[in-house]
Design an enzyme around this catalytic site. Structure first.
Site, short mmCIF file in Angstrom:
data_model
loop_
_atom_site.label_atom_id
_atom_site.label_comp_id
_atom_site.label_asym_id
_atom_site.label_seq_id
_atom_site.Cartn_x
_atom_site.Cartn_y
_atom_site.Cartn_z
N CYS A 5 6.95 3.39 1.48
CA CYS A 5 5.94 4.39 1.15
C CYS A 5 5.33 4.11 -0.22
O CYS A 5 4.17 4.47 -0.48
CB CYS A 5 6.53 5.79 1.20
N HIS A 63 9.71 10.37 -2.35
CA HIS A 63 8.73 9.90 -1.37
C HIS A 63 7.35 9.90 -2.01
O HIS A 63 6.98 10.81 -2.76
CB HIS A 63 8.74 10.81 -0.14
#
Length: 598
Positions: free
Chosen positions: A223, A546
């Site tokens: 990510c 994230h």
């Protein structure tokens, strides 16, 4: 009270040749001075004053000039002298010393004084008592700045005339002319291209999304890569470069003899893949019109070859990936063109033409005022996340590619207050006193002295990337943590207060000639106005977080979370925990091509 030393005899020549010589010593590029200097209308009282005295208008003024480190000049016989108005005996905030009789008057009694021309003793600026306004004189301003810079540089050399880096040469602007294909180009377009799928062919909820907006599959803790790639894919100058076929991967691979096939695995010395070629393939796939999420596996493999220390399926830092990706594009282009390019040139490759800027660093000795000025290229600016009201001592840190701000202590994240991007930039460019353990060697004192340091932006890039230092590491406490403090960031940003020209102008006062960086490019305010178009965010903890990206396309915000793309409200973006912010200049100027026909 009288200021006896202001019965003046001039040391400045009224000879025009001498005047040109002085002006050149204060402008980084003298041939551009006419575009940078706005000369106000002359004051008739000042002209009459100079006409009556000729070469003796501003005599021994230089003997009374006092300069504070990184501060403006003032008029004092003694460093701590306090002036009081001769009429009311008050020490006003604005006090003027008459150039003719040396009487000192405040701003209230200045209009009643018998002589017109006076000097603001705290700013060393001319003031007309009759006009009730500040007035300007080129010889006077040159004398003041010469006095300031003579003490700040070894041997009286002016720090403002330091030769600028090579990418600060004047760019000739040309009017924008849209491209229109001729008959031959129309034939090529008709036989070698096809229309993108229309919205009527895709009835999904993403059919109204702009072309090029699609998800990127997570390949295993990637990510960090996807979030930065989404920002770069929609960086206007970078997108236009690759979509206009400025780097053709097929031509590049053929020229370099790169063939991607199964036999590559048997080669003991395989050639490193071109990261720019994989970037070109990425743009082609993302802007193909296919709405299905794309898997950037080939790009990841190519990047691993350029950043071997990061080649793993572990979570990496998005900012570190951004720096290494630009470095990989720069490295390949630099080798292909066989030219001694450096990242400081700014024109070496598309990565640095878009993101490269230049910082100016002034370090001034607090004992003698000697100033050491250096210029450093950067592709982003890293900023401390601190409240606006907080102001403890700072320590300076640097990396090879990104120009970092000054690291705060490990406890800075726990203090209260609201942080703003402008506050972080104010802190980045304000003067700081370096600690006793950071004394620098003064060439004028010939010993190590305490000093003041001030950063400013010498050249703005087309796209400014601001990295917020949310991850802190303490070698003393042997611990790392993430700073979750909220940061306010504007959608429109004016960078003019942080330019070297603005910083120097506030330091030297109002003068009628240009300062460092005040050439035709920076003199135009439109080049310092930026618009936010991408925000990379980080949620979660330091070791379990994230990354996602918010993109602004066609005045609408979208959230790119790996393979998922959703439309969001701008209030969601404002509330996001920004880690990297990308701003593009509101108005891009076109550079005249050397091959351009008349």
């Amino acid at each position: 009270m009288k200021l006896q030393n202001l019965a003046l005899t001039t040391t400045m020549s009224s000879n025009p040749d001498h005047q040109i010589h002085h002006n050149r010593s204060f402008v980084s590029n003298p041939q551009h001075q006419s575009t940078a200097v706005i000369v106000p209308p002359p004051c008739s009282h000042l002209e009459e004053f100079k006409a009556g005295r000729g070469a003796t208008a501003f005599g021994k003024l230089l003997e009374c000039i006092r300069v504070r480190p990184l501060g403006r000049a003032s008029v004092r016989r003694e460093p701590n002298e306090v002036f009081r108005c001769s009429a009311c005996r008050q020490a006003s905030q604005r006090v003027y010393a008459c150039v003719s009789c040396a009487a000192v008057v405040c701003d209230i009694h200045a209009p009643d004084h018998e002589h017109e021309i006076a000097i603001d003793v705290d700013r060393a600026e001319l003031f007309c008592c009759s006009c009730g306004d500040q007035v300007y004189d080129r010889d006077f301003d040159s004398a003041i700045v010469l006095s300031q810079t003579a003490a700040a540089t070894l041997g009286g050399c002016n720090s403002l005339c330091t030769p600028p880096p090579e990418n600060l040469r004047k760019r000739r602007r040309v009017d924008y002319r849209p491209w229109t294909p001729d008959s031959r180009e129309r034939a090529l377009l008709g036989t070698n291209s096809s229309l993108l799928p229309g919205n009527d062919e895709d009835l999904s909820s993403s059919s109204n999304f702009p072309v090029g907006l699609k998800g990127l599959n997570n390949l295993g803790n990637t990510c960090f890569m996807n979030s930065v790639l989404q920002a770069l894919l929609h960086t206007p100058p970078l997108r236009n470069y690759f979509l206009s076929d400025r780097h053709n991967r097929f031509v590049c691979q053929q020229k370099n003899g790169v063939h991607r096939n199964k036999n590559e695995r048997n080669n003991k010395n395989p050639q490193r893949l071109c990261l720019a070629c994989d970037t070109d393939a990425l743009f082609s796939a993302v802007f193909s019109g296919d709405r299905k999420p794309y898997s950037p596996a080939k790009f990841l493999y190519s990047w691993w070859q350029h950043a071997g220390n990061l080649a793993s399926y572990e979570q990496q830092d998005a900012h570190e990936f951004f720096i290494s990706m630009l470095d990989g594009i720069h490295e390949k282009v630099d080798k292909d063109e066989h030219k001694p390019h450096s990242q400081g040139s700014g024109d070496c490759c598309i990565a640095h033409r878009v993101f490269s800027g230049i910082l100016r660093s002034d370090v001034m000795c607090t004992a003698c005022g000697f100033t050491s000025t250096t210029y450093d290229p950067c592709v982003d600016i890293s900023l401390d996340l601190v409240p606006n009201h907080e102001g403890p001592a700072k320590t300076s840190t640097k990396t090879h590619h990104s120009c970092n701000g000054n690291a705060e202590s490990i406890n800075s994240g726990h203090s209260s207050g609201t942080s703003t991007l402008m506050g972080c930039l104010d802190r980045f460019t304000r003067p700081e006193r370096l600690g006793s353990d950071q004394k620098f060697f003064c060439q004028q004192c010939q010993v190590r002295q305490e000093s003041l340091k001030q950063m400013s932006i010498r050249k703005l890039p087309l796209v400014s990337c601001f990295h917020i230092k949310r991850f802190e590491h303490s070698s003393i406490r042997k611990m790392s943590r993430k700073v979750d403090r909220y940061l306010q960031f504007p959608f429109s940003l004016d960078m003019s207060p942080y330019l070297s020209s603005s910083i120097l102008r506030s330091r030297f006062g109002n003068r009628i000639f240009g300062f460092d960086g005040a050439d035709g490019n920076e003199a135009d305010e439109s080049t310092s106005e930026f618009e936010l178009f991408a925000v990379v965010t980080h949620t979660g903890k330091l070791d379990a977080g994230h990354y996602a990206t918010y993109l602004r396309l066609s005045n609408q915000w979208y959230k790119c979370d790996d393979a998922w793309v959703t439309q969001v409200n701008e209030n969601i973006v404002r509330a996001a925990q920004g880690y990297m912010m990308f701003y593009v200049q509101k108005m891009l100027y076109y550079k005249a091509s050397e091959k351009q026909s008349g």
